[in-house]
Design a protein around this motif. Structure first.
Motif, PDB file in Angstrom:
ATOM      1  N   LEU A 420       0.849  -1.208   0.000  1.00  0.00           N
ATOM      2  CA  LEU A 420       0.000   0.000   0.000  1.00  0.00           C
ATOM      3  C   LEU A 420       0.883   1.255   0.000  1.00  0.00           C
ATOM      4  CD1 LEU A 420      -2.667  -0.915   2.751  1.00  0.00           C
ATOM      5  CD2 LEU A 420      -3.071  -0.753   0.271  1.00  0.00           C
ATOM      6  N   PRO A 421       0.558   2.259  -0.853  1.00  0.00           N
ATOM      7  CA  PRO A 421       1.362   3.490  -0.856  1.00  0.00           C
ATOM      8  C   PRO A 421       1.293   4.237   0.486  1.00  0.00           C
ATOM      9  CG  PRO A 421      -0.117   3.392  -2.759  1.00  0.00           C
ATOM     10  CD  PRO A 421      -0.488   2.246  -1.878  1.00  0.00           C
ATOM     11  N   SER A 422       0.212   4.001   1.255  1.00  0.00           N
ATOM     12  CA  SER A 422       0.058   4.725   2.518  1.00  0.00           C
ATOM     13  C   SER A 422       0.865   4.093   3.667  1.00  0.00           C
ATOM     14  CB  SER A 422      -1.425   4.741   2.912  1.00  0.00           C
ATOM     15  OG  SER A 422      -1.924   3.418   2.861  1.00  0.00           O
ATOM     16  N   ILE A 423       1.502   2.961   3.396  1.00  0.00           N
ATOM     17  CA  ILE A 423       2.291   2.287   4.442  1.00  0.00           C
ATOM     18  C   ILE A 423       3.771   2.453   4.117  1.00  0.00           C
ATOM     19  CG2 ILE A 423       2.840   0.033   5.508  1.00  0.00           C
ATOM     20  CD1 ILE A 423       0.058   1.100   6.245  1.00  0.00           C
ATOM     21  N   SER A 424       4.542   2.845   5.139  1.00  0.00           N
ATOM     22  CA  SER A 424       5.970   3.064   4.919  1.00  0.00           C
ATOM     23  C   SER A 424       6.779   1.911   5.523  1.00  0.00           C
ATOM     24  CB  SER A 424       6.349   4.392   5.584  1.00  0.00           C
ATOM     25  OG  SER A 424       7.718   4.463   5.786  1.00  0.00           O
ATOM     26  N   GLY A 425       7.650   1.333   4.755  1.00  0.00           N
ATOM     27  CA  GLY A 425       8.563   0.297   5.274  1.00  0.00           C
ATOM     28  C   GLY A 425       7.887  -1.037   5.514  1.00  0.00           C
ATOM     29  N   ARG A 426       8.572  -1.860   6.312  1.00  0.00           N
ATOM     30  CA  ARG A 426       8.093  -3.221   6.549  1.00  0.00           C
ATOM     31  C   ARG A 426       7.124  -3.267   7.728  1.00  0.00           C
ATOM     32  NH1 ARG A 426      11.502  -7.092   4.353  1.00  0.00           N
ATOM     33  NH2 ARG A 426       9.605  -8.324   4.537  1.00  0.00           N
ATOM     34  N   VAL A 427       6.281  -4.272   7.716  1.00  0.00           N
ATOM     35  CA  VAL A 427       5.386  -4.519   8.857  1.00  0.00           C
ATOM     36  C   VAL A 427       6.147  -5.392   9.862  1.00  0.00           C
ATOM     37  CG1 VAL A 427       3.252  -5.686   9.574  1.00  0.00           C
ATOM     38  CG2 VAL A 427       3.305  -4.379   7.428  1.00  0.00           C
ATOM     39  N   THR A 428       6.151  -4.990  11.139  1.00  0.00           N
ATOM     40  CA  THR A 428       6.761  -5.830  12.178  1.00  0.00           C
ATOM     41  C   THR A 428       5.722  -6.847  12.634  1.00  0.00           C
ATOM     42  OG1 THR A 428       8.223  -4.098  12.926  1.00  0.00           O
ATOM     43  CG2 THR A 428       7.705  -5.808  14.530  1.00  0.00           C
ATOM     44  N   ARG A 429       6.139  -8.117  12.645  1.00  0.00           N
ATOM     45  CA  ARG A 429       5.200  -9.179  13.028  1.00  0.00           C
ATOM     46  C   ARG A 429       5.776  -9.921  14.236  1.00  0.00           C
ATOM     47  NH1 ARG A 429       4.067 -13.963   9.232  1.00  0.00           N
ATOM     48  NH2 ARG A 429       5.402 -12.805   7.833  1.00  0.00           N
ATOM     49  N   ILE A 430       5.001 -10.010  15.310  1.00  0.00           N
ATOM     50  CA  ILE A 430       5.396 -10.849  16.445  1.00  0.00           C
ATOM     51  C   ILE A 430       4.229 -11.788  16.721  1.00  0.00           C
ATOM     52  CG2 ILE A 430       6.238 -10.910  18.820  1.00  0.00           C
ATOM     53  CD1 ILE A 430       7.184  -8.047  18.533  1.00  0.00           C
ATOM     54  N   ARG A 431       4.519 -13.059  16.822  1.00  0.00           N
ATOM     55  CA  ARG A 431       3.436 -14.029  17.048  1.00  0.00           C
ATOM     56  C   ARG A 431       2.935 -13.906  18.482  1.00  0.00           C
ATOM     57  NH1 ARG A 431       7.385 -15.672  13.965  1.00  0.00           N
ATOM     58  NH2 ARG A 431       6.852 -16.069  11.781  1.00  0.00           N
ATOM     59  N   MET A 432       1.700 -14.337  18.684  1.00  0.00           N
ATOM     60  CA  MET A 432       1.057 -14.102  19.984  1.00  0.00           C
ATOM     61  C   MET A 432       0.364 -15.395  20.417  1.00  0.00           C
ATOM     62  SD  MET A 432      -1.352 -10.816  20.512  1.00  0.00           S
ATOM     63  CE  MET A 432      -2.965 -11.416  20.105  1.00  0.00           C
ATOM     64  N   GLU A 433       0.522 -15.755  21.669  1.00  0.00           N
ATOM     65  CA  GLU A 433      -0.096 -16.994  22.181  1.00  0.00           C
ATOM     66  C   GLU A 433      -0.776 -16.678  23.503  1.00  0.00           C
ATOM     67  OE1 GLU A 433      -0.180 -20.031  20.842  1.00  0.00           O
ATOM     68  OE2 GLU A 433       1.180 -19.662  19.150  1.00  0.00           O
ATOM     69  N   THR A 434      -1.962 -17.234  23.724  1.00  0.00           N
ATOM     70  CA  THR A 434      -2.622 -17.016  25.021  1.00  0.00           C
ATOM     71  C   THR A 434      -2.149 -18.035  26.058  1.00  0.00           C
ATOM     72  OG1 THR A 434      -4.429 -18.420  24.353  1.00  0.00           O
ATOM     73  CG2 THR A 434      -4.721 -16.041  24.027  1.00  0.00           C
ATOM     74  N   LEU A 435      -1.640 -19.181  25.599  1.00  0.00           N
ATOM     75  CA  LEU A 435      -1.148 -20.252  26.486  1.00  0.00           C
ATOM     76  C   LEU A 435      -2.217 -20.655  27.511  1.00  0.00           C
ATOM     77  CD1 LEU A 435       2.542 -19.082  27.158  1.00  0.00           C
ATOM     78  CD2 LEU A 435       1.690 -20.556  25.336  1.00  0.00           C
ATOM     79  N   SER A 436      -3.446 -20.644  27.086  1.00  0.00           N
ATOM     80  CA  SER A 436      -4.508 -21.007  28.031  1.00  0.00           C
ATOM     81  C   SER A 436      -4.894 -22.459  27.815  1.00  0.00           C
ATOM     82  CB  SER A 436      -5.707 -20.104  27.860  1.00  0.00           C
ATOM     83  OG  SER A 436      -6.114 -20.101  26.528  1.00  0.00           O
TER      84      SER A 436
END
Ligand code: NDP
Ligand code: HSE
Length: 436
Positions: A420-436
Motif C-alpha cells: 500500500l502506498p500509505s504504508i511506509s517500510g516493513r510490517v513488524t510481526r510478532i506471534r502471539m499466544e494465550t497459552l490457556s
C-alpha cells in the motif's frame, strides 16, 4: 562401598560447578547414590588456568582421550560443548562401555539419534538433564513424571542469556551489548553467544523437549527459528500498553496435521505466570491431557544450577550401574522401537495470533485500506491501536492484534499491506499466544 570414578571433559563453568557441588554435598550425594561419586580425571584445553573449583585429587590432562580411554572411569561427563570433538569423545566413551552424562544440547539435538543408538547397542546410558533449562529437572519431569499423559503442547523460556538480556533492557533500559557482556562474564552464554541471540540454543533445547514429549526422533533441522535480535524496545512498550509481555519462547504443539516446532519472540498475556519469568530464570509450561497444565521454573544457566542437573544424572547413573539396560528409563522417554514418524509442520501451515506494527500515513481512509485486506483474507482483528504522532510526523505507528490464522494467510496479508502506498517500510510481526 568403592567410589564410582568419574572423568570430566571440561572444567569451565559447568565442569567447575560440578566439582564444587560433588565436593560440597559429597555426603548427601553418597547417601542418595549408595556410594561415593569421585572425579578422578579432568581434561581441559589449558592446564595452568585459574579454576572456579578445587582441583586437588583430580588428575588434570590436556588430552581428553586419556579420560575416555581410562579403564578405571565408569562415567564420562562431557562438559566441553560443541558438536565435533564432543561427538567423537562421547562415541569413544560409549564404545569403551562407559556411561555418559552431558550438558551439551547441541550434541544431543544434532547427533542424539546416533549417540543413543550407539549407547543402546553398548547397553550404556547417556544422560542429559542439564542440556535443557539448566537446573530445572524438566527432562525427568516429562520423561518420568508425566509418563501417563498424552502431552498436547509445551511452551518454554529456555534460554537464560536471552531472557536476562530482554529483562535488563526492559526494566533498566540497558543496552544489548552491555548486558550480553555481563551474561558472558556470569558464565551464562554459549561459547558462541550468537546461539543465544539468534534462537539456535533454544532450538536445540526445543528439539530435545519435543522428542521426549511426543516420542519423535530428534529433528533439529525442522525447528523454525527466530531470535531476540529484532525485538525493539518500542514493541516491548506497545505490548505492555496492550497487556502483554514479549518473551522468547520455544513452542512444540501437537496440531491436527502434525507437530509444530518453533522458537520466536512471542506476546503473552502479562497475567500468565510465565510472562513474569525474568532474568536468567527459565520456565516450561506443559499441557498434558491427564494432569492439565504444569509449570516448571528455575535458573536456566550458571555454574551451580547446571551442576545440580549434572550431579542428579550422575546419581541416577550410579544407582542404575547394576541394573539391566532393558529396565532403564529409555533415553527419549519412549522405547527406541516405538518412536513415531509424525510430520513436522512447515511454518506457513502453523496457526497462531499476531501482533503487527506498521507505519501508516496519518490521514483518513488508511485504516480502512488495511482492515479491508484483513477482511478479504478472513483475518479477524482483536484490537487496533493508533499511537500518537511524534510532532509533525507524516507517519504514525498503528498496532493490530489479530485472532488466530494460518501463517500462510498472514504472509499474504502482510505482503498486500506493505504494497500500500500509505504504508511506509516493513510490517513488524510478532506471534502471539494465550497459552490457556
Ligand atoms: P566453558 O567454556 O566454561 O567450559 C568448557 C571447558 O571445556 C573448558 O574447561 C575448556 O578448557 C574445555 N575444553 C574445550 N575444548 C576442549 C578440548 N578440545 N579438550 C579438552 N578440554 C576442552 O563452557 P560451559 O561450562 O559454559 O559449557 C559446557 C557445556 O555445557 C556446553 O555444552 C554448554 O552448552 C552446556 N551448558 C552450559 C550452561 C552454562 O550455564 N554455562 C548451562 C547448561 C548447559 P579450558 O578451561 O582450558 O579453556
Ligand atoms: N547459554 C545457555 C543459556 C546456557 O543462556 O540458556 C544454558 O543452557
Amino acid at each position: 562401598m568403592e567410589p564410582v570414578k568419574v572423568g570430566l571433559l571440561g572444567l569451565g563453568t559447568v565442569g567447575g560447578g560440578t566439582v564444587n557441588v560433588l565436593q560440597r554435598n559429597g555426603d548427601e550425594i553418597c547417601r542418595r547414590a549408595g556410594r561415593p561419586i569421585r572425579v578422578t580425571r579432568a581434561a581441559t584445553r589449558t592446564l595452568d588456568k585459574q579454576r572456579i573449583c578445587e582441583t586437588a585429587g583430580i588428575e588434570l590432562t590436556d588430552d581428553p582421550w586419556k579420560v575416555v580411554d581410562d579403564p578405571e572411569i565408569r562415567i564420562v561427563c562431557e562438559l566441553i560443548g560443541g558438536t565435533e570433538i564432543a561427538r567423537e569423545l562421547v562415541l569413544r566413551a560409549i564404545g569403551n562401555g562407559k556411561h555418559v552424562v552431558t550438558a551439551n544440547k547441541a550434541l544431543i539435538a544434532i547427533h542424539g539419534n546416533e549417540v543413543f543408538e550407539a549407547a543402546q547397542q553398548q547397553g550404556v546410558t547417556v544422560a542429559f538433564e542439564a542440556a535443557v533449562a539448566g537446573g530445572i529437572p524438566i527432562i525427568k519431569a516429562i520423561r518420568e513424571g508425566l509418563a501417563g499423559n498424552r502431552i498436547e503442547w509445551l511452551a518454554g523460556i529456555i534460554n537464560g542469556t536471552g531472557n536476562f538480556i530482554l529483562t535488563e533492557m526492559r526494566d533498566k533500559g540497558r543496552g544489548f551489548g552491555e548486558v550480553l557482556a555481563e551474561a558472558q562474564e556470569l558464565g551464562y552464554a554459549e561459547a558462541d553467544p550468537a546461539f543465544d541471540i539468534d534462537g539456535t540454543d533454544a532450538a536445540h533445547k526445543l528439539t530435545i523437549l519435543a522428542s521426549i514429549a511426543f516420542g519423535i526422533p530428534l529433528q533439529f533441522d525442522r525447528v523454525y527459528r527466530e531470535g531476540i535480535d529484532r525485538i525493539t524496545i518500542e514493541d516491548v512498550r506497545y505490548a505492555e500498553q496492550l497487556g502483554y509481555r514479549i518473551k522468547h519462547l520455544g513452542i512444540a504443539r501437537r496440531a491436527e496435521q502434525g507437530i509444530e516446532l518453533r522458537v520466536h519472540p512471542t506476546l503473552i498475556p502479562e497475567r500468565r505466570l510465565i510472562a513474569n519469568v525474568d532474568g536468567v530464570m527459565n520456565a516450561v509450561l506443559v499441557r498434558a491431557d491427564a494432569v492439565g497444565p504444569t509449570l516448571y521454573y528455575g535458573p536456566g544457566a550458571g555454574a551451580d544450577p547446571t551442576a545440580s542437573a549434572v550431579v542428579a544424572d550422575l546419581v541416577d547413573v550410579t544407582r542404575a550401574l547394576t541394573s539391566d539396560p532393558e529396565n532403564r528409563v529409555p533415553h527419549l522417554a519412549f522405547q527406541p522401537g516405538a518412536l513415531a514418524d509424525l510430520p513436522i509442520l512447515e511454518m506457513p501451515e502453523v496457526e497462531t495470533a499476531y501482533y503487527l506494527r506498521m507505519s501508516a500515513e496519518d490521514r483518513p481512509g488508511v485504516l480502512a485500506e488495511v482492515t479491508r485486506i484483513f477482511g478479504d483474507l478472513g483475518i479477524s482483528i482483536e484490537a487496533i491501536r493508533q499511537q500518537e504522532p511524534a510532532g509533525e510526523e507524516r507517519y504514525v505507528p498503528i498496532i493490530f492484534l489479530t485472532h488466530r490464522v494460518v501463517e500462510a494467510r498472514m504472509n499474504e496479508a502482510i505482503g498486500r499491506i506493505e504494497a500500500l502506498p500509505s504504508i511506509s517500510g516493513r510490517v513488524t510481526r510478532i506471534r502471539m499466544e494465550t497459552l490457556s
